[in-house]
Design an enzyme around this catalytic site. Structure first.
Site, PDB file in Angstrom:
ATOM      1  N   HIS A 256       0.850  -1.198   0.000  1.00  0.00           N
ATOM      2  CA  HIS A 256       0.000   0.000   0.000  1.00  0.00           C
ATOM      3  C   HIS A 256       0.877   1.236   0.000  1.00  0.00           C
ATOM      4  O   HIS A 256       1.917   1.258   0.657  1.00  0.00           O
ATOM      5  CB  HIS A 256      -0.926   0.013   1.228  1.00  0.00           C
ATOM      6  CG  HIS A 256      -2.089   0.922   1.054  1.00  0.00           C
ATOM      7  ND1 HIS A 256      -2.022   2.266   1.294  1.00  0.00           N
ATOM      8  CD2 HIS A 256      -3.358   0.678   0.624  1.00  0.00           C
ATOM      9  CE1 HIS A 256      -3.199   2.814   1.038  1.00  0.00           C
ATOM     10  NE2 HIS A 256      -4.026   1.868   0.623  1.00  0.00           N
ATOM     11  N   ASP A 307      -8.042  -5.185  -0.706  1.00  0.00           N
ATOM     12  CA  ASP A 307      -8.456  -6.031  -1.829  1.00  0.00           C
ATOM     13  C   ASP A 307      -8.184  -7.517  -1.605  1.00  0.00           C
ATOM     14  O   ASP A 307      -8.769  -8.352  -2.298  1.00  0.00           O
ATOM     15  CB  ASP A 307      -7.730  -5.594  -3.117  1.00  0.00           C
ATOM     16  CG  ASP A 307      -8.262  -4.270  -3.632  1.00  0.00           C
ATOM     17  OD1 ASP A 307      -9.483  -4.089  -3.639  1.00  0.00           O
ATOM     18  OD2 ASP A 307      -7.435  -3.410  -4.010  1.00  0.00           O
TER      19      ASP A 307
HETATM   20  C1  LIG Z   1      -7.773  -0.291  -3.009  1.00  0.00           C
HETATM   21  C2  LIG Z   1      -6.368  -0.191  -3.365  1.00  0.00           C
HETATM   22  O1  LIG Z   1      -6.047   0.484  -4.295  1.00  0.00           O
HETATM   23  S1  LIG Z   1      -5.247  -0.985  -2.411  1.00  0.00           S
HETATM   24  C3  LIG Z   1      -3.926  -1.368  -3.532  1.00  0.00           C
HETATM   25  C4  LIG Z   1      -4.333  -2.409  -4.512  1.00  0.00           C
HETATM   26  N1  LIG Z   1      -3.238  -2.803  -5.373  1.00  0.00           N
HETATM   27  C5  LIG Z   1      -2.594  -3.976  -5.263  1.00  0.00           C
HETATM   28  O2  LIG Z   1      -2.877  -4.791  -4.396  1.00  0.00           O
HETATM   29  C6  LIG Z   1      -1.543  -4.247  -6.288  1.00  0.00           C
HETATM   30  C7  LIG Z   1      -0.267  -4.792  -5.663  1.00  0.00           C
HETATM   31  N2  LIG Z   1       0.401  -3.746  -4.906  1.00  0.00           N
HETATM   32  C8  LIG Z   1       1.153  -2.806  -5.537  1.00  0.00           C
HETATM   33  O3  LIG Z   1       1.337  -2.812  -6.761  1.00  0.00           O
HETATM   34  C9  LIG Z   1       1.752  -1.700  -4.696  1.00  0.00           C
HETATM   35  O4  LIG Z   1       1.997  -2.138  -3.395  1.00  0.00           O
HETATM   36  C10 LIG Z   1       0.862  -0.439  -4.652  1.00  0.00           C
HETATM   37  C11 LIG Z   1       0.502  -0.015  -6.066  1.00  0.00           C
HETATM   38  C12 LIG Z   1      -0.426  -0.717  -3.893  1.00  0.00           C
HETATM   39  C13 LIG Z   1       1.597   0.673  -3.942  1.00  0.00           C
HETATM   40  O5  LIG Z   1       2.627   1.050  -4.775  1.00  0.00           O
HETATM   41  P1  LIG Z   1       3.850   1.982  -4.359  1.00  0.00           P
HETATM   42  O6  LIG Z   1       3.542   2.761  -3.159  1.00  0.00           O
HETATM   43  O7  LIG Z   1       4.234   2.714  -5.589  1.00  0.00           O
HETATM   44  O8  LIG Z   1       4.941   0.938  -3.955  1.00  0.00           O
HETATM   45  P2  LIG Z   1       6.024   0.330  -4.917  1.00  0.00           P
HETATM   46  O9  LIG Z   1       5.354  -0.353  -6.078  1.00  0.00           O
HETATM   47  O10 LIG Z   1       7.033   1.370  -5.221  1.00  0.00           O
HETATM   48  O11 LIG Z   1       6.623  -0.773  -3.973  1.00  0.00           O
HETATM   49  C14 LIG Z   1       7.740  -0.623  -3.113  1.00  0.00           C
HETATM   50  C15 LIG Z   1       8.534  -1.921  -3.142  1.00  0.00           C
HETATM   51  O12 LIG Z   1       7.716  -2.989  -2.675  1.00  0.00           O
HETATM   52  C16 LIG Z   1       7.503  -3.937  -3.712  1.00  0.00           C
HETATM   53  N3  LIG Z   1       6.095  -4.290  -3.727  1.00  0.00           N
HETATM   54  C17 LIG Z   1       5.059  -3.477  -3.493  1.00  0.00           C
HETATM   55  N4  LIG Z   1       3.918  -4.147  -3.584  1.00  0.00           N
HETATM   56  C18 LIG Z   1       4.243  -5.406  -3.893  1.00  0.00           C
HETATM   57  C19 LIG Z   1       3.482  -6.564  -4.120  1.00  0.00           C
HETATM   58  N5  LIG Z   1       2.156  -6.537  -4.051  1.00  0.00           N
HETATM   59  N6  LIG Z   1       4.134  -7.713  -4.406  1.00  0.00           N
HETATM   60  C20 LIG Z   1       5.480  -7.750  -4.473  1.00  0.00           C
HETATM   61  N7  LIG Z   1       6.252  -6.672  -4.266  1.00  0.00           N
HETATM   62  C21 LIG Z   1       5.631  -5.516  -3.981  1.00  0.00           C
HETATM   63  C22 LIG Z   1       7.853  -3.231  -5.007  1.00  0.00           C
HETATM   64  O13 LIG Z   1       8.235  -4.112  -6.017  1.00  0.00           O
HETATM   65  C23 LIG Z   1       8.969  -2.335  -4.541  1.00  0.00           C
HETATM   66  O14 LIG Z   1      10.124  -3.093  -4.407  1.00  0.00           O
HETATM   67  P3  LIG Z   1      11.560  -2.491  -4.812  1.00  0.00           P
HETATM   68  O15 LIG Z   1      11.748  -1.321  -3.902  1.00  0.00           O
HETATM   69  O16 LIG Z   1      12.470  -3.633  -4.585  1.00  0.00           O
HETATM   70  O17 LIG Z   1      11.417  -2.083  -6.249  1.00  0.00           O
HETATM   71  O1  LIG Z   2      -5.684   4.734  -0.752  1.00  0.00           O
HETATM   72  C1  LIG Z   2      -5.209   4.101  -1.696  1.00  0.00           C
HETATM   73  O2  LIG Z   2      -4.167   4.413  -2.294  1.00  0.00           O
HETATM   74  C2  LIG Z   2      -5.873   2.875  -2.177  1.00  0.00           C
HETATM   75  C3  LIG Z   2      -6.876   2.328  -1.237  1.00  0.00           C
HETATM   76  O3  LIG Z   2      -6.561   1.639  -0.292  1.00  0.00           O
HETATM   77  C4  LIG Z   2      -8.267   2.673  -1.436  1.00  0.00           C
HETATM   78  O4  LIG Z   2      -8.590   3.439  -2.348  1.00  0.00           O
HETATM   79  O5  LIG Z   2      -9.117   2.177  -0.675  1.00  0.00           O
END
Ligand SMILES: CC(=O)SCCNC(=O)CCNC(=O)[C@H](O)C(C)(C)COP(=O)(O)OP(=O)(O)OC[C@H]1O[C@@H](n2cnc3c(N)ncnc32)[C@H](O)[C@@H]1OP(=O)(O)O
Ligand SMILES: O=C([O-])CC(=O)C(=O)O
Length: 370
Positions: A256, A307
């Site tokens: 997140h 999620d």
């Molecule tokens: C309702 C919502 O929107 S909640 C979010 C729903 N999205 C997901 O579940 C998709 C999976 N999760 C992700 O892609 C990310 O964690 C996000 C998009 C939610 C947040 O992204 P950011 O804050 O940009 O984090 P970022 O992607 O830079 O991750 C930081 C590090 O953790 C890792 N990481 C983050 N999430 C994950 C994951 N789900 N699985 C594996 N590695 C992950 C990244 O690869 C990165 O590693 P690195 O520093 O070695 O490159």
């Molecule tokens: O806040 C965010 O980036 C994503 C999330 O958890 C939501 O929209 O519920």
């Protein structure tokens, strides 16, 4: 000027709708844990829109408006019938919501009263749109909404044509409460950017649906289910997850932007996933999910977000996988519209800058000389 990638940590608006402070989520200052246990989704929507919990008369008035507005124009139903049968469900929702504006005589009315009514209207209509789409693509007739029942009840009824069990209604209602708002997430930000040009509320919600669709945001709940289906059984979890992590494949439903020590909504959905699994006599998805959590948290320190467990919850409620994200929108439209109203109240165009990293003083070369 130096850009901050993904605007991480940038405070881009003031808001009094929801807060995330030290990992604690509140709606209008009330802890989500308390709302998840005690409030109905309709109470939460009212709270988000008006900044206070409704009394009985206010709640009854809201229910009456939701009943009145839940019917969608026949033209929108007919348009949905023309969508290709394999249309992506979020693309269908985005198109249908955009077209709802065409039949709303208030769509261009920018008074606060009209916008407040349109917020309720959108909340009432989204469940009808999603259920109608789901039935039409299966060659069935859509079912008209019922009056005097909760949004959770109505959605399950319009989807299946059957009265939902109270345990299913309650679980869905709680899931709607948990998804209703979340500060300046990507879809809410998209909505605010759109309406900050003084465009209308339908444009704001259409933008938001487009942003929610992506798998890094709301689309992750469906992606979690795809992953669970790919894994297939508890025996395959370890190999699948270790392989994914070794190949730097993101595990959907983990991580997140704001929460680094866990999403406070996930524990409620985990509990729901367990309880529904026990009730239906099938704990396989729940147990696979806890196994995945143990591995991903153990190896990467990443915690489940909202999620992750919602996938097994919705599956236990027999909701088709590709309706998970539309269901998120059915809840989040309460938050989007609250933010849109808040943006209108104290508006200023949202227009940040870009750090230019392209060529400097490049020259124009005539087409025949290139
Ligand atoms: C309702 C919502 O929107 S909640 C979010 C729903 N999205 C997901 O579940 C998709 C999976 N999760 C992700 O892609 C990310 O964690 C996000 C998009 C939610 C947040 O992204 P950011 O804050 O940009 O984090 P970022 O992607 O830079 O991750 C930081 C590090 O953790 C890792 N990481 C983050 N999430 C994950 C994951 N789900 N699985 C594996 N590695 C992950 C990244 O690869 C990165 O590693 P690195 O520093 O070695 O490159
Ligand atoms: O806040 C965010 O980036 C994503 C999330 O958890 C939501 O929209 O519920």
């Amino acid at each position: 000027m130096t850009a901050t990638k993904g605007l991480e940590g940038i405070v881009a608006a003031q808001s009094s709708i929801s807060s995330i402070i030290d990992g604690v989520l509140t709606y209008r200052g009330i802890n989500i844990d308390e709302l998840a246990e005690k409030a109905s989704f309709e109470e939460v929507a009212y709270l988000l829109w008006y900044g206070k919990l409704p009394n009985r008369a206010e709640l009854a008035d809201l229910q009456q408006k939701l009943d009145e507005y839940a019917v969608i124009p026949n033209e929108v139903i007919e348009a949905i019938k023309l969508y290709p049968k394999n249309t992506n469900s979020m693309a269908a929702l985005r198109s249908a919501v955009s077209s709802l504006a065409l039949y709303d005589p208030l769509s261009g009315d920018m008074t606060t009263e009209a916008n407040q009514l349109k917020a309720i209207k959108l909340q009432a209509q989204l469940p009808t749109v999603v259920a109608a789409f789901a039935r039409i693509r299966e060659g069935k007739e859509p079912i008209s909404p019922k009056k005097g029942v909760s949004i959770a009840h109505n959605f399950l009824y319009m989807l299946t044509g059957e009265e939902p069990a109270s345990v299913a209604e309650k679980a869905l209602d709680q899931a709607l409460v948990l998804h209703a708002d979340h500060e300046l997430n990507a879809s809410t930000f998209a909505a605010r950017v759109t309406v900050a040009t003084l465009s209308d509320i339908y444009s704001g919600v259409t933008s938001a649906i487009g942003a929610l669709k992506g798998p890094l945001h709301g689309g992750a709940n469906e992606a979690v289910m795809v992953m669970l289906e790919e894994i297939g059984s508890k025996d395959n979890v370890t190999a699948y997850i270790e392989n994914a992590l070794a190949n730097k494949v993101k595990i959907m439903g983990f991580g997140h932007r704001v929460y680094k020590n866990g999403d406070p909504r996930a524990k409620h959905l985990q509990k729901m996933s367990y309880e529904l699994g026990k009730l239906t006599g099938n704990l396989e998805l729940y147990e696979m999910s806890t196994q995945i959590e143990e591995l991903v948290t153990g190896r990467k320190g990443l915690k489940p977000n909202v999620d992750f467990y919602s996938a097994s919850v919705y599956t236990a409620l027999k909701i088709p996988r590709d309706l998970f994200t539309p269901l998120f929108a059915i809840s989040r439209v309460s938050g989007w519209t609250s933010h849109i109203l808040e943006q209108y109240e104290n508006n200023r165009l949202i227009r940040p800058r870009a750090e230019y990293v392209g060529p400097i003083q490049a020259v124009y070369v005539p087409v025949d000389e290139r």
